[in-house]
Scaffold this active site. Structure first.
Site: not given
Lengths: 318, 318
Positions: A47, A110, A127, A146, A172, A197
């Site tokens: 990612e 993302n 994402k 995020e 993720c 991550n």
């Protein structure tokens, strides 16, 4: 077409805040060469593989935020990765921060893409399960913002028939949510690729590191088994801008077994020969969804977002 | 009221086809005494705990089939278990085959009940994910004919606030399905109890025994973590009518860690002090459903029963 695919997972070490795209892409192409030497025909990268994990910072400058995002893919700096992969006949999954202007306004996602062996982007995922917060949490040593920097993905989960199998993508935190795998399993996924991550230390000091690694693996193992799919997961790892990222990149079969696992906290290429027909055995028996799922009893899963516990005490009920 | 509950899981050895209810109940009360000596205030017994796992047989006589079912609970033979538990102040989960006449016709369910410390049945669950088949499969050495003998449960999944926490129930094969845990998690479950009868050998000779045990544990560990709930699972174990049943009974915390595990293939009482407040930490952070779930992207989970893979090849698409 063979149902065996030689799959590589390219774990990377940390990316510093000041690293250039060219520096990072050179590292990714190095891993791609190692994958080629191992006979891999498909490689999973992490990612946000092209930059540091910037959502840990509180950034105010629009220009600085945008500097972590890609405006085109491939662009001048990422094209060497596409070209080398195409020359090797290797498909790949790559995670990065995406600036999108397709709706007329700037949106940040993302994102991951699936590139086929001809070097063409055939799949894109944005994402959905964005973790963390929109504003910093007081009293914890690092953040995950995020929800501040990204819009929730608008493409849903999809699968693509390519490279001899049915492929799905996630990113993720998606891997902790059973809905992710189920959405892909319902679309026939035989291989789910994802990058991550994740910090190995708990910023609140409650979870031991090995428990956090257990969470990483146990959710993916269950997701693989319960959906009769391989899962391949690539971590960014090592000390990145003061935060220790977990490694633990792995390839998991539909039997829930981890068949390959990274053992370092840095750049590492793991690989396995994955027989996608293993999935079909489970899809026909234990996880024959058509025979065994009971959707009429699952309604809350889509009708209710949050948890609602019963208030009344069952012991004092009439 | 304390948020710590001392929980027991009573794994049993095999039950023979000819064993009487009185014989089996005497064994269960023996385990209950051991649980009392360990300070347990809640005990989980297996699925179909009162009889052999009869769905492995092809039975034609209605009378013989019904002989494995309970017409009342408690009945004359099961009342000693209720009375002893009440005298100890122990609540319990018990699995059994239930004959139900409440709709005017005879229905057969694979059922569990939750009995509170006053000896009163406060919860009932009827198994939804019935595995196996309605007719025997040729060429395999033993069968699972649950779809033949049982009706799919009609009560859905529920939780009950009792004994200091929010309690949910499931049965055996339910534990392999993430929807089970999610339905309970959405209703605030802090402890999910279940019993199981699972063969440790694969009748098709494909899965090694340790992989089957991995499936047993990894699905429950993921379900616990992803729903921020304890999971307590009681097996019937050992050689029962020619089929080796797995043990592996366990207590799993919301951290996904197995905190107690049976190590024998027979009668064994395991216990742990379970702090239900651990659940609340996860329900407020990582698994704050209201903050993180994206139900608008989950629609297939309730709209589509079987899996549908894409037919078109993504590489040849326009």
């Amino acid at each position: 077409m063979s149902r065996r695919i030689t799959l590589g997972v390219a774990q990377t070490g940390p990316v510093a805040r000041g690293d250039t795209r060219a520096q990072v892409v050179a590292r990714l192409t190095g891993l791609l060469r190692r994958a080629h030497e191992r006979g891999c025909k498909l490689v999973v990268f992490p990612e946000l593989a092209l930059t540091t994990f910037f959502p840990r910072f509180l950034l105010d400058s629009e220009e600085e935020i945008d500097s972590f995002f890609e405006r085109e893919m491939p662009g001048p700096e990422t094209r060497p990765l596409f070209e080398l992969a195409q020359s090797f006949g290797i498909g790949f999954y790559l995670g990065f921060a995406e600036l999108d202007f397709s709706t007329g306004t700037k949106r940040r996602f993302n994102t991951s893409i699936l590139v086929n062996r001809a070097g063409r982007i055939i799949g894109r995922y944005r994402k959905i399960h964005l973790p963390g917060r929109t504003a910093p949490e007081l009293g914890v040593p690092w953040q995950n913002l995020e929800k501040r920097y990204f819009t929730v993905g608008d493409l849903g989960w999809r699968t693509w028939r390519t490279m001899g199998g049915v492929m799905g993508m996630a990113i993720c935190n998606d891997r902790r949510w059973p809905e992710t795998y189920r959405m892909l399993g319902l679309q026939g996924a035989e291989l789910i690729m994802l990058g991550y991550n994740s910090a190995i230390l708990d910023p609140r000091g409650k979870e031991p590191p090995e428990v956090r690694m257990l969470h990483n693996h146990v959710t993916m193992q269950a997701g693989a088994y319960q959906n009769a799919s391989w899962v391949a997961a690539a971590a960014k790892s090592g000390e990145e801008e003061g935060v220790a990222l977990m490694g633990g990149s792995c390839i998991i079969s539909a039997t829930a077994q981890i068949v390959a696992q990274a053992i370092t906290m840095g750049e590492e290429l793991i690989s396995a020969e994955c027989d996608l027909d293993i999935c079909q055995h489970y899809k026909r028996t234990m996880f024959n969804f058509a025979a065994h799922r009971r959707v009429e009893h699952y309604r809350l899963i889509t009708e209710q977002t949050g948890a609602i516990a019963p208030e009344a005490d069952a012991d004092s009920a009439a």
